[in-house]
Design an enzyme around this catalytic site. Structure first.
Site, mmCIF file in Angstrom:
data_model
loop_
_atom_site.group_PDB
_atom_site.id
_atom_site.type_symbol
_atom_site.label_atom_id
_atom_site.label_comp_id
_atom_site.label_asym_id
_atom_site.label_seq_id
_atom_site.Cartn_x
_atom_site.Cartn_y
_atom_site.Cartn_z
ATOM 1 N N PRO A 210 0.797 -1.230 0.000
ATOM 2 C CA PRO A 210 0.000 0.000 0.000
ATOM 3 C C PRO A 210 0.834 1.286 0.000
ATOM 4 C CG PRO A 210 -0.783 -1.538 1.672
ATOM 5 C CD PRO A 210 0.453 -2.125 1.108
ATOM 6 N N LYS A 211 1.872 1.301 0.788
ATOM 7 C CA LYS A 211 2.657 2.539 0.900
ATOM 8 C C LYS A 211 3.444 2.821 -0.377
ATOM 9 C CE LYS A 211 6.190 5.244 1.842
ATOM 10 N NZ LYS A 211 7.440 5.378 1.087
ATOM 11 N N VAL A 212 4.150 1.829 -0.867
ATOM 12 C CA VAL A 212 4.947 2.010 -2.081
ATOM 13 C C VAL A 212 4.026 2.307 -3.272
ATOM 14 C CG1 VAL A 212 6.430 0.805 -3.737
ATOM 15 C CG2 VAL A 212 6.956 0.707 -1.302
ATOM 16 N N CYS A 215 3.196 5.934 -3.238
ATOM 17 C CA CYS A 215 4.315 6.761 -3.699
ATOM 18 C C CYS A 215 4.406 6.742 -5.213
ATOM 19 C CB CYS A 215 5.636 6.263 -3.097
ATOM 20 S SG CYS A 215 5.848 6.683 -1.367
#
Length: 278
Positions: A210-212, A215
């Site tokens: 989710p985080k990558v 980004c």
DNA sequence: ACCCAGGTGGCTT
DNA sequence: AAGCCACATGGG
């Protein structure tokens, strides 16, 4: 000897090269003296300076349109900062602190690999990892010596095929750690299926969570509503707004409600502001 | 010797 | 769905 292009763009507002290149969105630009920065975007090397609102770009490639787009110059950041502060007044100080941040429009493949490398890693080491990757799997950029900080050759960011065909053990030799397998697998998938264009598709790549994915949406695919929550943003949201450190869902919902399609900008101002005072 | 860094995959409740 | 934990590497 190949001639490098000289591009000048006047009346540039809301841009500070240090803010923009050192706010954590990109990893290949370094200070080159007198406020200038040397580095590369994809396969183009450049030496860039900004004085009195005139942006000077000496580059091995890319026309004015390319660099205007790279620096997102057709977006009014004054308007964005005002809108953010209107939605959530406490962000105003962060906007002031990083007032010259612009969200670069970076190459999607470069962004994918760079942010896979970023996971559970720190920015100085991410930069080293990416530099090693470019030196081994990229190509020397013709004419780049006169644009680099130290007169050395700049290497392009590797093409998808170069990384898809790499040996995982060779990637590991570059100190990429357990991410080596993710890099090869993701390059293979990119080559096979083409460039992903949404979050769900990105989440299907090995090593992208989710985080990558957020980004990549923000920095590579122009989705300014994306709000990446990393360890720093967790601290910010905890300190400033009292969210529990693991309440990522709550943080995302807050960002969507307060900032909507501008959440990505908000995240970047907050990230730079908070990370810089530590 | 620990903890942390722009986290994720995989396994267990 | 949620909670662990291993995963490489290097700096504090």
């Amino acid at each position: 000897m190949k001639k490098t292009k000289l591009i000048r763009i006047n009346d540039v507002k809301d841009l500070d090269l240090t803010h923009t290149f050192e706010c954590g969105q990109c990893f290949r630009w370094v200070p080159a003296g007198n406020g200038a920065y040397a580095g590369a975007a994809g396969d183009k090397a450049a030496l860039i300076s900004l004085e009195d609102g005139t942006l000077t770009i000496m580059a091995t490639g890319g026309d004015e349109e390319f660099w205007r787009n790279y620096f997102d110059l057709d977006t009014d950041y004054g308007e964005i900062k005002a809108a953010l502060a209107a939605g959530e007044p406490r962000i105003a100080e962060a906007c002031r602190y990083g007032s010259g941040i612009r969200i670069l429009n970076q190459d999607p493949f470069e962004t994918i690999i760079s942010f896979i490398i970023s996971q559970n890693n720190n920015i100085p080491r991410i930069r080293k990892n990416i530099e090693s990757l470019c030196r081994k799997y990229g190509s020397p950029v013709e004419g780049s010596e006169e644009l680099s900080r130290d007169g050395g050759t700049v290497y392009s960011f590797p093409a998808p095929r170069a990384l898809a065909e790499a040996e995982v053990s060779d990637l590991a030799d570059l100190k990429l750690g357990y991410r080596s397998g993710y890099i090869k697998a993701s390059a293979e998938q990119y080559l096979r299926e083409g460039c992903p264009d949404c979050r769900e598709e990105l989440l299907g790549f090995h090593g992208i969570g989710p985080k990558v994915a957020n980004c990549i949406m923000l920095f590579g695919l122009r989705d300014t509503a994306a709000f990446p929550v990393d360890t720093w943003v967790k601290h910010i949201m905890n300190d400033m707004y009292g969210f529990g450190m693991n309440d990522v869902r709550g943080m995302q919902a807050f960002a969507a409600e307060k900032f909507g399609p501008l959440a990505g900008y908000a995240q970047q101002y907050l990230f730079y502001y908070y990370r810089d005072r530590k």
